[in-house]
Design a protein around this motif. Sequence first.
Motif, PDB file in Angstrom:
ATOM      1  N   ALA A  26       3.085   5.776  -2.938  1.00 25.86           N
ATOM      2  CA  ALA A  26       4.250   6.521  -3.421  1.00 25.86           C
ATOM      3  C   ALA A  26       4.264   6.589  -4.951  1.00 25.86           C
ATOM      4  O   ALA A  26       4.580   7.631  -5.530  1.00 25.86           O
ATOM      5  N   GLU A  27       3.900   5.482  -5.584  1.00 27.03           N
ATOM      6  CA  GLU A  27       3.873   5.470  -7.045  1.00 27.03           C
ATOM      7  C   GLU A  27       2.803   6.422  -7.579  1.00 27.03           C
ATOM      8  O   GLU A  27       3.043   7.160  -8.547  1.00 27.03           O
ATOM      9  N   TRP A  50       2.839  13.799  -9.402  1.00 31.19           N
ATOM     10  CA  TRP A  50       3.864  14.849  -9.451  1.00 31.19           C
ATOM     11  C   TRP A  50       4.399  15.007 -10.866  1.00 31.19           C
ATOM     12  O   TRP A  50       4.563  16.129 -11.356  1.00 31.19           O
ATOM     13  N   ARG A  51       4.669  13.873 -11.520  1.00 29.65           N
ATOM     14  CA  ARG A  51       5.192  13.939 -12.888  1.00 29.65           C
ATOM     15  C   ARG A  51       4.165  14.557 -13.832  1.00 29.65           C
ATOM     16  O   ARG A  51       4.521  15.383 -14.698  1.00 29.65           O
ATOM     17  N   ARG A  87       0.827  -1.207   0.000  1.00 29.34           N
ATOM     18  CA  ARG A  87       0.000   0.000   0.000  1.00 29.34           C
ATOM     19  C   ARG A  87       0.863   1.261   0.000  1.00 29.34           C
ATOM     20  O   ARG A  87       0.543   2.237  -0.684  1.00 29.34           O
ATOM     21  N   GLN A  88       1.959   1.232   0.751  1.00 28.17           N
ATOM     22  CA  GLN A  88       2.845   2.396   0.774  1.00 28.17           C
ATOM     23  C   GLN A  88       3.508   2.607  -0.585  1.00 28.17           C
ATOM     24  O   GLN A  88       3.614   3.742  -1.059  1.00 28.17           O
TER      25      GLN A  88
END
Length: 344
Positions: free
Chosen positions: A171-172, A178-179, A166-167
């Motif tokens: 993060a992905e 963000w990208r 899940r983390q």
Amino acid sequence: MIISVPRYLIIGLAAIFSAYHLLLATVSIDVPREKGPYIAAMALYAIATIASLWLSRSPRMPIWMAAFNAVVALVVPLLVTSQVQEVPKDSYAAWYTAAIGTLMVITSTRHRHTFAWIGIGALIVETIAWSGPGGLIAFGVVGDVLWVGVSHALSLSLAKAGRDTRQYALAEREAVEWRAAQEAHVSERQFRLGQTSRMSLPMLRQIVAVGAELTEGQRLECLYLEGAIRDEIRGRKLLNNRVREQIMVARRKGTTVTLLDEGGLDDLDAGDLERVLNRLAEAIRDTQTGKLIARTVPEGSDIAITVVGLSSLDDGHASALGSHNIDDEEDQVDLWLEIPRAAS
């Protein structure tokens, strides 16, 4: 790639193992002195197993069920050993040790480790009291301990792996967002730079051609051009060709025009957006005022754009730039227009 095992397959395998223990008990039913307690032990084990495998859809076993399993782990050995003083070599009268081990593994697998270890502890104590420490090995109690330990360790490892997954997924997702945001910023910046270049290039060439010796009219045109560039930055979706044209006409007449796109038009489809902007162009064309302010309204309102006209003194240059203080106390409102999102 995530490989998952169907739930019904796991339940089916556990049911087969549990039924096998009952089959062994049935084969050895002639060993006990009295069959009543022996059969009661079989029934208790069957009820506990069925309840553990089918009654709850949640991966975590209800606490009452886990407590019931621990009680079964305490009572079943007592019922069997009270009727079996010694297990013949060719019988399976000690079936309950493997059966209780299986039940405790199920309990541990369903995230009730404390109750599973309580049940195993009760089995160990009763086995030692019945046949001595050697019975732990002879009747497979040590194997039960190992299986519950493996189940406990696997449960903890899988729980940690689930948290890590899940983390990593979070993060992905954040990295992708963000990208995408960075790419959007780059794309927007390139678009604005290209648009600014197209708008300003003719004037820059003219400035170069005359050696920066501009007439008063050319200086005003430069100011009008600067105001148009600011509109592209601040106005964004408030602009189409008709709005741009009417803004330039209004500025040449001495009107200060300010566009503020603060979001709220993104949910409009192309047809509604064009209708709203054309109405804005008409308002700019038909209004005779010193200052004109058009601002978007956030989503959730029936209004798409508010247009405010203010009467004030003007020096011409500020009008071209659109740089008047829109909150000047001397300004008087002589126009208030609300352009709806939906066509009336």
